[in-house]
Write an enzyme that holds these catalytic residues in place. Structure first.
Site, PDB file in Angstrom:
ATOM      1  N   ASP A  96       0.869  -1.169   0.000  1.00  0.00           N
ATOM      2  CA  ASP A  96       0.000   0.000   0.000  1.00  0.00           C
ATOM      3  C   ASP A  96       0.906   1.219   0.000  1.00  0.00           C
ATOM      4  OD1 ASP A  96      -2.308   1.675   0.425  1.00  0.00           O
ATOM      5  OD2 ASP A  96      -3.225  -0.019   1.465  1.00  0.00           O
ATOM      6  N   ASP A 197      -2.922   4.820  -2.422  1.00  0.00           N
ATOM      7  CA  ASP A 197      -3.969   5.403  -1.597  1.00  0.00           C
ATOM      8  C   ASP A 197      -4.389   6.794  -2.109  1.00  0.00           C
ATOM      9  OD1 ASP A 197      -5.388   5.038   1.043  1.00  0.00           O
ATOM     10  OD2 ASP A 197      -4.368   6.920   1.505  1.00  0.00           O
ATOM     11  N   GLU A 249      -6.371   4.031  -5.816  1.00  0.00           N
ATOM     12  CA  GLU A 249      -7.657   4.275  -5.168  1.00  0.00           C
ATOM     13  C   GLU A 249      -8.043   5.694  -5.539  1.00  0.00           C
ATOM     14  OE1 GLU A 249      -9.818   4.527  -0.823  1.00  0.00           O
ATOM     15  OE2 GLU A 249      -7.948   5.550  -1.246  1.00  0.00           O
ATOM     16  N   HIS A 318     -11.259  -2.655   3.399  1.00  0.00           N
ATOM     17  CA  HIS A 318     -11.143  -2.307   4.818  1.00  0.00           C
ATOM     18  C   HIS A 318     -11.870  -1.008   5.173  1.00  0.00           C
ATOM     19  CE1 HIS A 318      -8.329   0.122   2.709  1.00  0.00           C
ATOM     20  NE2 HIS A 318      -8.051   0.822   3.790  1.00  0.00           N
ATOM     21  N   ASP A 319     -12.447  -0.335   4.188  1.00  0.00           N
ATOM     22  CA  ASP A 319     -13.175   0.915   4.456  1.00  0.00           C
ATOM     23  C   ASP A 319     -14.694   0.749   4.347  1.00  0.00           C
ATOM     24  OD1 ASP A 319     -10.828   2.417   4.761  1.00  0.00           O
ATOM     25  OD2 ASP A 319     -10.761   2.963   2.638  1.00  0.00           O
TER      26      ASP A 319
HETATM   27  O1  ISL Z   1     -13.723   5.272   3.766  1.00  0.00           O
HETATM   28  C1  ISL Z   1     -13.983   6.369   3.373  1.00  0.00           C
HETATM   29  C2  ISL Z   1     -14.935   7.181   3.998  1.00  0.00           C
HETATM   30  O2  ISL Z   1     -15.463   6.425   4.968  1.00  0.00           O
HETATM   31  C3  ISL Z   1     -13.342   6.938   2.236  1.00  0.00           C
HETATM   32  O3  ISL Z   1     -13.699   8.233   1.994  1.00  0.00           O
HETATM   33  C4  ISL Z   1     -11.874   6.865   2.492  1.00  0.00           C
HETATM   34  O4  ISL Z   1     -11.497   7.786   3.434  1.00  0.00           O
HETATM   35  C5  ISL Z   1     -11.187   7.111   1.206  1.00  0.00           C
HETATM   36  O5  ISL Z   1     -11.561   6.056   0.399  1.00  0.00           O
HETATM   37  C6  ISL Z   1      -9.693   7.117   1.373  1.00  0.00           C
HETATM   38  O6  ISL Z   1      -9.273   5.897   1.927  1.00  0.00           O
HETATM   39  C7  ISL Z   1      -7.929   5.621   2.027  1.00  0.00           C
HETATM   40  O7  ISL Z   1      -7.196   6.677   2.611  1.00  0.00           O
HETATM   41  C8  ISL Z   1      -7.485   6.983   3.974  1.00  0.00           C
HETATM   42  C9  ISL Z   1      -7.503   5.738   4.854  1.00  0.00           C
HETATM   43  O8  ISL Z   1      -8.054   6.054   6.095  1.00  0.00           O
HETATM   44  C10 ISL Z   1      -8.298   4.624   4.235  1.00  0.00           C
HETATM   45  O9  ISL Z   1      -8.253   3.472   5.028  1.00  0.00           O
HETATM   46  C11 ISL Z   1      -7.728   4.385   2.866  1.00  0.00           C
HETATM   47  O10 ISL Z   1      -8.306   3.293   2.213  1.00  0.00           O
HETATM   48  C12 ISL Z   1      -6.422   7.914   4.426  1.00  0.00           C
HETATM   49  O11 ISL Z   1      -5.158   7.392   4.154  1.00  0.00           O
END
Ligand code: ISL
Ligand code: CA
Length: 533
Positions: A96, A197, A249, A318-319
């Protein structure tokens, strides 16, 4: 050689996968001990959520050293062993890459507090107004303000995520050079590529006020801008030195923007995670849920299938909350779990499976805030309190959307600790592990897990499933029917997203049915999936 077009990638959330030393936290030796499992399941690569050194404000998405492993997860030797052991089993490792921001504990940030240091411009530092107003009106992703005052530098720094995740300033060319070095560091160790990310928000064109919006005010100043494309093209040059892979992402992208980020000729990313299908059951923001309408979901998936040459396919990560309670049915757990597997593994693109999806894990069974860990959930709780939202409603909103839903430990067995840990798990294990666990499903030929394994094999053996074109036949209120076509070869997939019988017009020889049927007359049972030739 585009190996990723034939691959299925498995996402591991290291904290929750397998603990090896009884401290209740998943770790790299734990992952190594499960490589045989992953091989048996039949996946080709693993995307590891961050394992770098981090104070864990956002569980590793706040990196304090890109070249060190978080000691909770192991050592650099463990990491090297993981890459080597996975390689022996034909499994590639994808890291990641979190480069929109670093932790405020990173030494770049700590030195950046000193205006005379070489790191002074690594972040977005700004003065506030004389009357105590913030540098601009932007709002962040985690439901809070995105400027934090630093008493040492006497300025504010920008953070689109949590307070301790400071956004890097790519207007300073030194930052990109640092990032390229980090890429090389890991590529030399043998990783196959990166999951990047929030990669489409790297470039901020200005820090002027944004147009006021219900969410993400200011986002027109950073969503998918040309500056980001330029950065990605530079990163691609490094990736190409090693033949490496990159999936981005990408938040709030349209198909057109996605094409600009991952079209072949662009030389940027190989594919992107888009979000539109994950937004079908929400209203503006994930906190406001609306009824899930399968038809809207199907139309959205079909649109992306048509508009993009290649998609990253996912139903969980995971989100996001787990997919069965969201798009399927908990009461028809097994059927709908298999149906979702059929969807994830028969669309055109690279499927990403999230740990636990293959055994139909469900959302957490917590009952109060105290049981949660997620920084986003905690921030949102604070905001909801501020607006005097009553406790019951607050909990309702958070429980169904919290990211912790997907983060509870993997359920290997039905014993205490779920085979995940011999100690006290960092996040509560779902009590349903007595019935939903891998050990049970391995021994049951009719289980969700065996169905996943079987479909993974089917996909490996079927070029039309891996590479064939997608053609939509029907996106109805209940049923999704499509074909995959390669030359003379044609497979039809018919999926019934409802608890009622449904009828479809396609026919054919049954290749797979989650009801085990041998012939098909066009009638689908509740939550039935059939693949026909
Ligand atoms: O999960 C979200 C809102 O609940 C998304 O908006 C998320 O924040 C967005 O997809 C970005 O996610 C990624 O970056 C974030 C991290 O917290 C997430 O786990 C990651 O997947 C910040 O690094
Ligand atoms: Ca551990």
């Amino acid at each position: 050689m585009e190996w990723w077009k034939d691959a299925v990638i498995y996402q591991i959330y290291p904290r929750s996968f397998q603990d090896s030393n009884g401290d209740g936290i998943g770790d790299i030796p734990g992952i190594i001990s499960r490589l045989d499992y992953l091989q048996e399941l039949g996946v080709d690569a693993v995307w590891l959520s961050p394992v770098y050194q981090s104070p864990n404000a956002d569980n590793g998405y706040d990196i304090s050293d890109y070249r060190e492993i978080n000691p909770e997860y192991g050592t650099m030797e463990d990491m090297e062993r993981l890459i080597a052991e996975a390689g022996k089993r034909g499994i590639r490792i994808i890291m990641d890459l979190v480069i929109n921001h670093t932790s405020t504990s990173h030494y770049w940030f700590r030195r950046s507090r000193d205006k005379t240091s070489q790191y002074a411009d690594y972040y977005y530092w700004r003065k506030g107004g004389a009357d105590g107003t913030l540098p601009n009106n932007w709002t962040g992703f985690f439901g809070e303000e995105c400027w934090e005052f630093d008493p040492e530098r006497c300025e504010y720094y920008l953070h689109l995520f949590a307070k301790s995740q400071a956004d890097l300033n790519y207007h300073n060319p030194a930052v990109l050079e640092e990032v390229k070095d980090i890429l090389r560091f890991w590529l030399r160790k043998g990783v196959a590529g990166f999951r990047c990310d929030v990669i489409n928000i790297l470039w901020k064109d200005s820090l002027e006020n944004g147009k006021k919006q219900l969410a993400l005010t200011g986002s027109e100043h950073y969503l998918s801008l040309e500056g980001t494309h330029e950065i990605l093209r530079e990163l691609r040059e490094v990736l190409d030195e090693y033949g490496a892979f990159a999936v981005g992402e990408t938040v709030f992208v349209s198909p057109e923007q996605a094409r600009a980020l991952c079209g072949r000729e662009r030389k940027e990313l190989d594919m992107v995670f888009s979000f539109e299908h994950m937004e079908c059951d929400q209203f503006l923001l994930k906190w406001f849920k609306k009824r899930f309408r399968p038809k809207v979901f199907f139309q959205c998936l079909a649109k992306w299938q048509k508009e993009l040459e290649w998609n990253a396919i996912y139903l969980e990560n995971h989100d996001q909350p787990r997919s069965i309670p969201r798009f399927g049915s908990e009461t028809r757990w097994k059927e709908s779990g298999k149906l979702l597997a059929a969807l994830a593994l028969t669309l055109k693109g690279t499927p990403f499976l999230y740990q636990g999806q293959e055994i139909g894990m469900l959302n957490f069974d917590f009952s109060r805030m105290r049981q949660l860990n997620d920084v986003e959930s905690k921030n949102v709780e604070r905001v909801l309190r501020k607006f005097h939202i009553p406790q019951k409603l607050r909990w309702k909103i958070i429980a169904r959307t919290s990211r912790d839903n997907a983060r509870t430990p993997f359920q290997w067995t039905g014993e205490e600790g779920a085979g995940f840990t011999k100690g006290r798990p960092w996040l509560g294990i779902n009590h349903n592990c007595a019935s939903i666990n891998l050990a049970q499903q391995e021994s049951d030929p009719d289980s969700i897990w065996n169905w996943y394994r079987d479909l993974l094999k089917l996909r490996r053996d079927s070029e039309v499933l891996r590479r064939g074109d997608f053609a939509l036949l029907e996106a109805g209120e209940q049923v999704f029917v499509y074909q995959r076509i390669l030359g003379e070869k044609r497979l039809s997939v018919a999926l019934n997203f409802s608890g009622e019988q449904a009828e479809v017009s396609c026919r054919g020889k049954v290749i797979r049915s989650n009801y085990g049927r041998e012939s098909f007359d066009g009638k689908l049972d509740a939550w039935e999936a059939v693949i026909l030739e």
